[in-house]
Write a protein that holds these residues in place. Structure first.
Motif, mmCIF file in Angstrom:
data_model
loop_
_atom_site.group_PDB
_atom_site.id
_atom_site.type_symbol
_atom_site.label_atom_id
_atom_site.label_comp_id
_atom_site.label_asym_id
_atom_site.label_seq_id
_atom_site.Cartn_x
_atom_site.Cartn_y
_atom_site.Cartn_z
ATOM 1 N N SER A 1 0.822 -1.217 0.000
ATOM 2 C CA SER A 1 0.000 0.000 0.000
ATOM 3 C C SER A 1 0.854 1.265 0.000
ATOM 4 N N LYS A 2 2.063 1.153 0.503
ATOM 5 C CA LYS A 2 2.947 2.331 0.568
ATOM 6 C C LYS A 2 3.576 2.678 -0.773
ATOM 7 N N ILE A 3 3.556 1.736 -1.714
ATOM 8 C CA ILE A 3 4.215 2.009 -2.999
ATOM 9 C C ILE A 3 3.229 2.017 -4.165
ATOM 10 N N TYR B 1 8.032 1.574 -14.514
ATOM 11 C CA TYR B 1 8.450 0.200 -14.757
ATOM 12 C C TYR B 1 9.176 -0.338 -13.515
ATOM 13 N N PRO B 2 9.057 -1.644 -13.281
ATOM 14 C CA PRO B 2 9.754 -2.227 -12.129
ATOM 15 C C PRO B 2 11.258 -2.282 -12.330
ATOM 16 N N ASP B 3 11.967 -2.532 -11.233
ATOM 17 C CA ASP B 3 13.419 -2.744 -11.293
ATOM 18 C C ASP B 3 13.656 -4.074 -11.991
ATOM 19 N N ASP B 4 14.122 -4.022 -13.233
ATOM 20 C CA ASP B 4 14.247 -5.240 -14.020
ATOM 21 C C ASP B 4 15.367 -6.156 -13.533
ATOM 22 N N SER B 5 16.245 -5.648 -12.688
ATOM 23 C CA SER B 5 17.276 -6.513 -12.108
ATOM 24 C C SER B 5 16.691 -7.390 -11.008
ATOM 25 N N MET B 6 15.552 -6.946 -10.437
ATOM 26 C CA MET B 6 14.860 -7.674 -9.364
ATOM 27 C C MET B 6 15.809 -7.995 -8.213
ATOM 28 N N ILE C 1 7.862 -9.118 -14.164
ATOM 29 C CA ILE C 1 7.229 -9.086 -12.846
ATOM 30 C C ILE C 1 6.897 -7.637 -12.505
ATOM 31 N N THR C 2 5.709 -7.402 -11.966
ATOM 32 C CA THR C 2 5.302 -6.034 -11.675
ATOM 33 C C THR C 2 6.007 -5.480 -10.438
ATOM 34 N N THR C 3 6.005 -4.167 -10.339
ATOM 35 C CA THR C 3 6.604 -3.485 -9.180
ATOM 36 C C THR C 3 5.956 -3.948 -7.884
ATOM 37 N N LEU C 4 4.623 -4.009 -7.870
ATOM 38 C CA LEU C 4 3.910 -4.408 -6.649
ATOM 39 C C LEU C 4 4.173 -5.870 -6.311
#
Length: 364
Positions: free
Chosen positions: A54-56, A63-68, A257-260
């Motif tokens: 909920s905080k993000i 876009y998400p951090d693709d390095s994960m 993979i999504t950010t959330l």
């Protein structure tokens, strides 16, 4: 319009019916529907995960951090392996897809159990590979080895604990089997339900680190969809020798993979209290299913997962039973498509399970 000829024999994967569909088809109020068909965690997910995600929410535009790296580092620490030994997928089934496309083609053979996760076969058909199956319902490693020696498959799938039956392989027997397989055969150890198995019987626990250290042709698969309660976030992973992971990355699309989802999985991995509580509750409730099966004089497969497989008597047709339950708002999984006269039921909350026993008793 003509399509790829390999698509002709592929049947759609049958997911558990969603609550929304039952509402539309039968006019049942959502509050009166119980879904015990997809092996989701009936406790939902960790409160820490909910708060963290909920905080993000505002980051959904990015876009998400693709390095994960956060999630990969957390998995690396959990399993005591290198970050280079880990790949993240949109569910572990995406990693399965990577594996098959990386290793197999129309001239390949892929070996799996007679009854097991349907996506192994579906993805194998994507590349036109020949599918080999054992005859036994539970994983018989002697039979697996016999077929392996005769057919020389490119890939072997071992699902432990197995979906949709719930049985699991002894870890020592698994390692004895793996030692007999040549290094050019890829062996996939699917541990989607391992968090449950290791609590019920430690002899069934397969540790990714042990596989990585001893075998350069074996990959372990895990998921956040079951014990961690993140089925809707679609996060899975593979742990293997760095050379295997490097090849799989050639097939991974960017931002898969999504950010959330990344945030949720990373937090979930750290909340061991939630997972342990979920697993303990699961096996406490499973005892009630064992008693129910005894009362109804039907067989139940000893399960190391968060579901039970109830094998019905000849006069009880699983498709009919599942349909009658569905019309009363109880969603379970009919296993007739697997050649079994059985239903698979996710172990729910105490209230959900009580409702299942009530309805199933009337119908059976």
């Amino acid at each position: 319009m003509n399509f790829n000829s390999k698509m002709k024999d592929i049947k759609n994967y049958e997911a558990g019916k969603p609550i929304e569909l039952v509402v539309r088809e039968f006019g049942i109020e959502p509050k009166d529907i119980i879904k015990l068909a997809s092996n989701e965690n009936p406790n939902g997910c960790s409160k820490k995960v909910q708060d963290g995600v909920s905080k993000i929410i505002s980051k959904m535009a990015l876009y998400p951090d693709d390095s994960m790296i956060a999630l990969k580092s957390a998995l690396s620490k959990r399993f005591d392996v290198g970050v280079s030994n880990v790949i993240i997928g949109s569910g572990s089934d995406q990693v399965i897809e990577f594996l098959i496309h990386a290793k197999a083609n129309s001239e390949s053979k892929i070996l799996m159990n007679s009854i097991t996760f349907a996506m192994y076969e579906i993805y194998a058909k994507h590349v036109g590979a020949e599918i080999l199956r054992t005859s036994s319902q539970e994983h018989d490693l002697d039979e697996f080895y016999k077929i392996y020696k005769e057919e020389k498959p490119s890939i072997i799938f071992l699902c432990t604990p197995n979906n949709p039956t719930g049985d699991a392989i002894e870890a020592t027997k698994l390692f004895e089997f793996l030692k007999k397989i040549d290094s050019d055969t890829l062996v996939v150890v699917d541990g989607a339900y391992m968090e449950y198995a290791l609590v019920k019987d430690s002899s069934k626990e397969v540790k990714p680190k042990d596989l990585v250290e001893e075998f350069d042709n074996v990959i372990y698969l895990g998921t956040f969809s079951k014990a961690y309660g993140l089925g809707g976030m679609r996060v899975g992973y593979g742990v293997a020798d760095a050379k295997i992971i490097k090849e799989l990355y050639k097939l991974r699309p960017p931002f898969n993979i999504t950010t959330l989802s990344l945030e949720a999985a990373t937090i979930a991995l750290g909340d061991e209290e939630f997972v342990n509580k979920s697993v303990v509750n699961n096996f406490n409730e499973m005892k009630r299913y064992e008693e129910f099966a005894k009362e109804q004089k039907i067989d139940i497969i000893n399960s190391y997962t968060n579901f039970v497989t109830l094998c019905l008597n000849p006069n009880q047709i699983s498709s009919v039973i599942a349909d009658l339950l569905l019309k009363k708002g109880m969603i379970v999984r009919d296993l007739s498509s697997y050649g079994m006269n059985a239903i698979r039921v996710t172990v729910g909350t105490q209230e959900q399970n009580s409702r299942f026993f009530e309805l199933a008793s009337e119908i059976l």
